[in-house]
Design a protein around this motif. Structure first.
Motif, PDB file in Angstrom:
ATOM      1  N   ASP A 129       0.787  -1.222   0.000  1.00 18.45           N
ATOM      2  CA  ASP A 129       0.000   0.000   0.000  1.00 18.45           C
ATOM      3  C   ASP A 129       0.824   1.278   0.000  1.00 18.45           C
ATOM      4  OD1 ASP A 129      -2.453  -1.368   0.137  1.00 18.45           O
ATOM      5  OD2 ASP A 129      -2.254  -1.591   2.292  1.00 18.45           O
ATOM      6  N   ALA A 130       2.129   1.203  -0.212  1.00 14.39           N
ATOM      7  CA  ALA A 130       2.938   2.414  -0.064  1.00 14.39           C
ATOM      8  C   ALA A 130       4.225   2.334  -0.880  1.00 14.39           C
ATOM      9  CB  ALA A 130       3.286   2.624   1.407  1.00 14.39           C
ATOM     10  N   THR A 186      -3.525   3.175   5.913  1.00 16.29           N
ATOM     11  CA  THR A 186      -3.932   3.117   4.508  1.00 16.29           C
ATOM     12  C   THR A 186      -5.364   2.570   4.447  1.00 16.29           C
ATOM     13  OG1 THR A 186      -3.214   0.842   4.080  1.00 16.29           O
ATOM     14  CG2 THR A 186      -1.549   2.576   3.867  1.00 16.29           C
ATOM     15  N   SER A 195       1.401   6.704   0.979  1.00 14.26           N
ATOM     16  CA  SER A 195       0.340   5.726   0.745  1.00 14.26           C
ATOM     17  C   SER A 195      -0.821   6.409   0.045  1.00 14.26           C
ATOM     18  CB  SER A 195      -0.117   5.104   2.060  1.00 14.26           C
ATOM     19  OG  SER A 195      -0.796   6.060   2.848  1.00 14.26           O
TER      20      SER A 195
END
Length: 163
Positions: free
Chosen positions: A26-27, A104, A62
């Motif tokens: 997610d990042a 996130t 994110s």
């Protein structure tokens, strides 16, 4: 040959700066840091082991926010006998503060304090072995201090210049 390998490591520069970029589920991360070799190093039957302190600051981007990560990690490096061309394996476990808390759409850390552990393979190169690259897998989590503790895993590429 083992004595020559030990002498080669002892003659290398003692400090370095590095930059690394990485991706997670997610990042994305961008990191800058400094390292300092330990005075301790040892030649064992299966290779040379040395260590270093690594201190870093990173930005994690994110889908919903940006977090800053500050970390300090002691790391061990192993260069197997016969790997005379600069290759090494590294691992370490350190402490990190990530603020604001990593959050996130899929994951939410419950603490700003987290542990970071990594394993890497890399290679030194250059006339004085002053350059280095490594491919790293790094995991961050709070070690079950508090729930939720989803953790985050980064695949990272690091460039280091020793001085």
């Amino acid at each position: 040959m083992a004595a020559a390998a030990t002498q080669a490591f002892a003659a290398e520069p003692r400090s370095a700066w590095y930059v690394q970029g990485g991706v997670a589920e997610d990042a994305q991360s961008l990191t800058v840091g400094m390292s300092r070799d330990w005075e301790w190093e040892k030649q064992y039957r299966y290779g040379h082991v040395s260590g270093q302190w690594q201190g870093e600051v990173a930005r994690w981007h994110s889908d919903s926010r940006t977090s800053t990560q500050l970390g300090v990690t002691p790391a061990l490096r192993w260069r197997p006998n016969g790997w005379d061309n600069g290759w090494f394996v590294e691992g370490g476990i350190g402490v990190n503060v990530i603020f604001p808390k990593y959050d996130t759409r899929k994951k939410e850390f419950s603490t700003t304090f987290n542990f970071g552990d990594h394993i890497a393979i890399g290679k030194r190169f250059g006339a004085d072995q002053q350059h280095e690259w490594s491919l790293r897998f790094q995991h961050f989590s709070n070690g079950r201090i508090k729930n939720p503790n989803p953790g985050e895993n980064f695949l990272q590429f690091r460039y280091t210049q020793r001085f």
